[in-house]
Design a protein around this motif. Structure first.
Motif, mmCIF file in Angstrom:
data_model
loop_
_atom_site.group_PDB
_atom_site.id
_atom_site.type_symbol
_atom_site.label_atom_id
_atom_site.label_comp_id
_atom_site.label_asym_id
_atom_site.label_seq_id
_atom_site.Cartn_x
_atom_site.Cartn_y
_atom_site.Cartn_z
ATOM 1 N N UNK A 161 0.649 -1.460 0.002
ATOM 2 C CA UNK A 161 -0.343 0.011 -0.175
ATOM 3 C C UNK A 161 0.782 1.186 -0.168
ATOM 4 N N UNK A 162 0.385 2.266 -0.785
ATOM 5 C CA UNK A 162 0.943 3.346 -0.443
ATOM 6 C C UNK A 162 0.086 4.631 -0.336
ATOM 7 N N UNK A 163 0.562 5.479 0.549
ATOM 8 C CA UNK A 163 -0.451 6.884 1.153
ATOM 9 C C UNK A 163 -0.492 8.064 -0.147
ATOM 10 N N UNK A 164 -1.799 8.012 -0.485
ATOM 11 C CA UNK A 164 -2.008 9.632 -1.525
ATOM 12 C C UNK A 164 -2.273 10.395 -0.876
ATOM 13 N N UNK A 165 -3.511 10.579 -0.184
ATOM 14 C CA UNK A 165 -3.586 12.064 0.735
ATOM 15 C C UNK A 165 -4.636 12.012 1.354
ATOM 16 N N UNK A 166 -4.514 12.584 2.557
ATOM 17 C CA UNK A 166 -5.352 12.734 3.515
ATOM 18 C C UNK A 166 -6.471 13.278 3.480
#
Length: 316
Positions: A161-166
């Protein structure tokens, strides 16, 4: 007959150079090692394979007959197996498949389509919605390339998984609603008539659980399964609706609606892209992940993506 494939490299090198010493040099091996390899080949085939003529090693009819296939085998190993072709988006005419929620299709898919069509103009895009168990299988099988959004169930050891934005949630009400401020009070929130959207998204499940955990009650006047009915319903009523902020702002920009902050301290949540370990080094999937990350870098001004890939919920 069993032959070490490295011996075939020696066969090909002697054929192309006509000299055992030059063949050894081209293969970064010693001359005695090349001679020993040629000896093994001769014993395996029961044929001298090469005979000396003046200063050059000439192939026998048997060597001549197998050299073309030998070259094909070496080429397949070197170019298709050991060095697979890199993905070329400009020439790709296949399909990219994403798993998105309804909100993701409304907010994210247009941006993805625009970016991908610039880089891979012949590619086709498909968006589907799956439950967590089916999504896990689809990512593993390659039927889905990436899941993009809030998918807290995708935490297995084989899932990256890779965080894109909150992101956060907000409320929408019609213009002229009795709630006037930029953020409603808890009293206003509790006494208002609520339109509840149950589209199966996990972010709203998180919100619902937060209300339960904090003992916050609402008056649910209507429930729907689709976001597209929200603007018309809100414009003609005093409903309050809780939505992901991006879609709330989208509705407010095109109708008789405005965004109002929710009173509860609702936690933010991260939107990420997810893929299976099988495709972590796949050039096509790597390219697609890079496009998605760049498309949403700085998407919301309040938070930028971290860029760090994680596996099974832990940094890698």
């Amino acid at each position: 007959m069993s032959i070490d494939l490295n011996l075939l490299r020696v066969l090909l090198a002697v054929y192309e150079t006509g000299n055992v010493t030059l063949a050894a040099s081209s293969l970064n091996m010693s001359q005695p090692a090349a001679s020993a390899a040629l000896g093994r080949l001769r014993r395996a085939f029961g044929d001298p394979l090469f005979v000396r003529r003046d200063l050059r090693m000439e192939p026998t009819p048997l060597a001549q007959s197998i050299i073309r296939k030998t070259r094909e085998v070496i080429d397949v190993i070197d170019h298709d197996i050991l060095s697979p072709a890199q993905f070329e988006p400009r020439h790709y005419s296949g399909e990219f498949c994403f798993c998105l929620t309804e909100v993701g299709e409304v907010v994210l898919l247009p941006m993805l389509h625009q970016r991908i069509k610039q880089l891979a103009p012949a590619a086709r895009l498909r968006s589907i919605s799956l439950n967590p168990r089916d999504l896990d299988d689809a990512l593993r099988d390659g039927r889905v390339d990436l899941a993009i959004g809030y998918f807290p169930d995708l935490t297995g050891a084989d899932m990256y998984q890779q965080r894109l934005f909150s992101h956060d949630l907000a409320c929408v009400v019609r213009l002229g609603h009795r709630i006037r401020g930029m953020r409603m009070t808890m009293k206003q929130f509790s006494s208002a008539e609520h339109l509840l959207v149950r589209d199966g998204s996990r972010s709203l499940e998180m919100y619902e659980q937060h209300l339960v955990d904090h003992g916050i009650e609402r008056r649910i006047a209507m429930q729907t399964s689709h976001y597209m009915s929200v603007p018309a319903l809100v414009e003609q009523s005093d409903f309050v609706v809780v939505l992901p902020r991006t879609i709330a702002q989208m509705f407010a920009s095109g109708g008789n609606i405005r965004v109002v902050g929710a009173p509860a301290d609702i936690p933010r949540y991260d939107l990420k892209q997810y893929w299976h370990r099988r495709f972590n080094n796949d050039s096509r999937n790597k390219w697609l992940r890079g496009v998605v990350f760049e498309a949403f870098e700085g998407f919301l001004a309040d938070s930028a993506p971290s860029g760090k890939a994680e596996r099974g919920g832990a940094p890698t």
